[in-house]
Motif scaffolding. Sequence first.
Motif, PDB file in Angstrom:
ATOM      1  N   GLY A  12       0.734  -1.430   0.185  1.00 25.82           N
ATOM      2  CA  GLY A  12       0.089   0.133  -0.041  1.00 25.82           C
ATOM      3  C   GLY A  12       0.855   1.439  -0.187  1.00 25.82           C
ATOM      4  N   ASN A  13       0.423   2.467  -0.828  1.00 24.45           N
ATOM      5  CA  ASN A  13       1.061   3.279  -0.977  1.00 24.45           C
ATOM      6  C   ASN A  13       0.044   4.651  -0.859  1.00 24.45           C
ATOM      7  N   ALA A  14       0.898   5.650   0.045  1.00 25.83           N
ATOM      8  CA  ALA A  14       0.142   7.066  -0.079  1.00 25.83           C
ATOM      9  C   ALA A  14       1.197   8.041   0.676  1.00 25.83           C
ATOM     10  N   THR A  55      -0.766   8.118  -9.340  1.00 28.21           N
ATOM     11  CA  THR A  55       0.513   7.541 -10.191  1.00 28.21           C
ATOM     12  C   THR A  55       0.057   6.695 -11.219  1.00 28.21           C
ATOM     13  N   HIS A  56      -0.735   5.505 -10.812  1.00 34.29           N
ATOM     14  CA  HIS A  56      -1.137   4.560 -11.804  1.00 34.29           C
ATOM     15  C   HIS A  56      -2.157   3.829 -11.035  1.00 34.29           C
ATOM     16  N   GLU A  57      -2.838   2.746 -11.917  1.00 30.02           N
ATOM     17  CA  GLU A  57      -4.072   2.021 -11.224  1.00 30.02           C
ATOM     18  C   GLU A  57      -3.604   0.774 -10.609  1.00 30.02           C
ATOM     19  N   HIS A  59      -3.235  -1.898  -7.821  1.00 32.38           N
ATOM     20  CA  HIS A  59      -4.212  -2.147  -6.611  1.00 32.38           C
ATOM     21  C   HIS A  59      -3.297  -1.344  -5.278  1.00 32.38           C
ATOM     22  N   ASP A  60      -2.183  -1.430  -5.259  1.00 33.39           N
ATOM     23  CA  ASP A  60      -1.469  -1.045  -4.012  1.00 33.39           C
ATOM     24  C   ASP A  60      -1.474   0.542  -4.073  1.00 33.39           C
ATOM     25  N   HIS A  61      -2.055   1.203  -5.235  1.00 30.89           N
ATOM     26  CA  HIS A  61      -2.063   2.785  -5.163  1.00 30.89           C
ATOM     27  C   HIS A  61      -3.476   3.335  -5.310  1.00 30.89           C
ATOM     28  N   VAL A  62      -4.481   2.205  -5.441  1.00 30.26           N
ATOM     29  CA  VAL A  62      -5.833   2.872  -5.505  1.00 30.26           C
ATOM     30  C   VAL A  62      -6.766   2.177  -4.703  1.00 30.26           C
ATOM     31  N   THR A 145       8.153   6.048  -7.870  1.00 25.13           N
ATOM     32  CA  THR A 145       8.021   4.727  -7.597  1.00 25.13           C
ATOM     33  C   THR A 145       7.492   4.050  -8.916  1.00 25.13           C
ATOM     34  N   ASP A 146       7.624   2.632  -8.803  1.00 28.11           N
ATOM     35  CA  ASP A 146       7.136   1.729  -9.923  1.00 28.11           C
ATOM     36  C   ASP A 146       7.725   2.144 -11.084  1.00 28.11           C
ATOM     37  N   LEU A 147       8.923   2.117 -11.090  1.00 32.54           N
ATOM     38  CA  LEU A 147       9.342   2.168 -12.659  1.00 32.54           C
ATOM     39  C   LEU A 147      10.382   1.113 -12.868  1.00 32.54           C
ATOM     40  N   GLY A 193       9.099  -2.998 -14.758  1.00 34.69           N
ATOM     41  CA  GLY A 193       9.080  -3.407 -13.274  1.00 34.69           C
ATOM     42  C   GLY A 193       9.182  -2.389 -12.337  1.00 34.69           C
ATOM     43  N   HIS A 194       9.911  -2.850 -11.395  1.00 34.74           N
ATOM     44  CA  HIS A 194      10.754  -2.028 -10.163  1.00 34.74           C
ATOM     45  C   HIS A 194      11.986  -1.661 -10.022  1.00 34.74           C
ATOM     46  N   LEU A 195      12.302  -0.633  -9.590  1.00 35.78           N
ATOM     47  CA  LEU A 195      13.954  -0.447  -9.508  1.00 35.78           C
ATOM     48  C   LEU A 195      14.472  -1.225  -8.243  1.00 35.78           C
ATOM     49  N   MET A 218      11.606   4.131  -0.997  1.00 37.99           N
ATOM     50  CA  MET A 218      10.323   3.811  -1.058  1.00 37.99           C
ATOM     51  C   MET A 218      10.173   2.454  -1.750  1.00 37.99           C
ATOM     52  N   HIS A 219       8.811   2.057  -1.450  1.00 41.54           N
ATOM     53  CA  HIS A 219       8.141   0.803  -2.078  1.00 41.54           C
ATOM     54  C   HIS A 219       9.163  -0.503  -2.040  1.00 41.54           C
ATOM     55  N   LEU A 220       9.672  -0.532  -0.818  1.00 36.65           N
ATOM     56  CA  LEU A 220      10.571  -1.668  -0.485  1.00 36.65           C
ATOM     57  C   LEU A 220       9.689  -3.022  -0.497  1.00 36.65           C
TER      58      LEU A 220
HETATM   59 ZN   LIG Z   1       3.337  -0.185  -6.374  1.00 32.09          ZN
END
Ligand SMILES: [Zn+2]
Length: 260
Positions: A12-14, A55-57, A59-62, A145-147, A193-195, A218-220
Amino acid sequence: MKFAVLASSSAGNATFVEGGGAKLLVDAGTNCKTLSAALAPLGVALADLDAVLLTHEHHDHVSSLAVLERRCGTPLYATAGTFEGCEQDRGGGGACEGWDCRCFEPGEPFEVGGLRVEPFSTPHDAADPVGFVLDDGSARLGLATDLGFATELVARRLRGCAALALEFNHDLRMLETSARPPSLIQRIRGRNGHLSNDQGAELLAAVAGSGLRHVVPMHLSGECNEPALAVAAARDALRAAGLDPGLVRRPAFPTPLLEI
Ligand SMILES: [Zn+2]
Ligand SMILES: [Zn+2]
């Protein structure tokens, strides 16, 4: 400008941001109870928010959008692709029904109150994902995040920020030796994917400047990373750039309100 990362992980992200007279939330991927509890010590209620940016759709962002709409009633800003993608998360709480939906285009800045929002495209397996730079006229906060990898564009946008909230998703060795299916490992380490810690550190080294005040890893990944590894990678990057490694915060959320 002030900001606090309320939650940041694959669960989850906020992030809360206050500047230019506006209070906003970037992403709404953690439940409303957690959001309210994280905002309360900052003296902020959900009803005080002026906008929510996505940032994008994924689930962990919306995931809290459906419930959040009834609690804050603010405009919701996202790309058209993200709004369309949210429909797929309808059952998971990501429905945009009831929101005052406002579309933006990556690369086209807009204002929320006195805060300038600069969305930029990120390479990720979502419909039209973005990162943001938020600028109140005196300081800039970069959120990415998320790149899957740091494009030239991403690095260009993040240069000159006083605070950087950057993805340090996984330790490559931990990911590759994890029990995850090979297809998922491939997805996470792929170009959309993710960094990894190393990639996050490389991006940080490329964009960190003398005005930098805070770095938040972030986003560990809970399974494929350790906070100490992410912090060490980020601190090494700052040291190599001749900057104070103490600017890197431990990724423990919610963070306090950080000022820039
Ligand atoms: Zn994410
Ligand atoms: Zn994602």
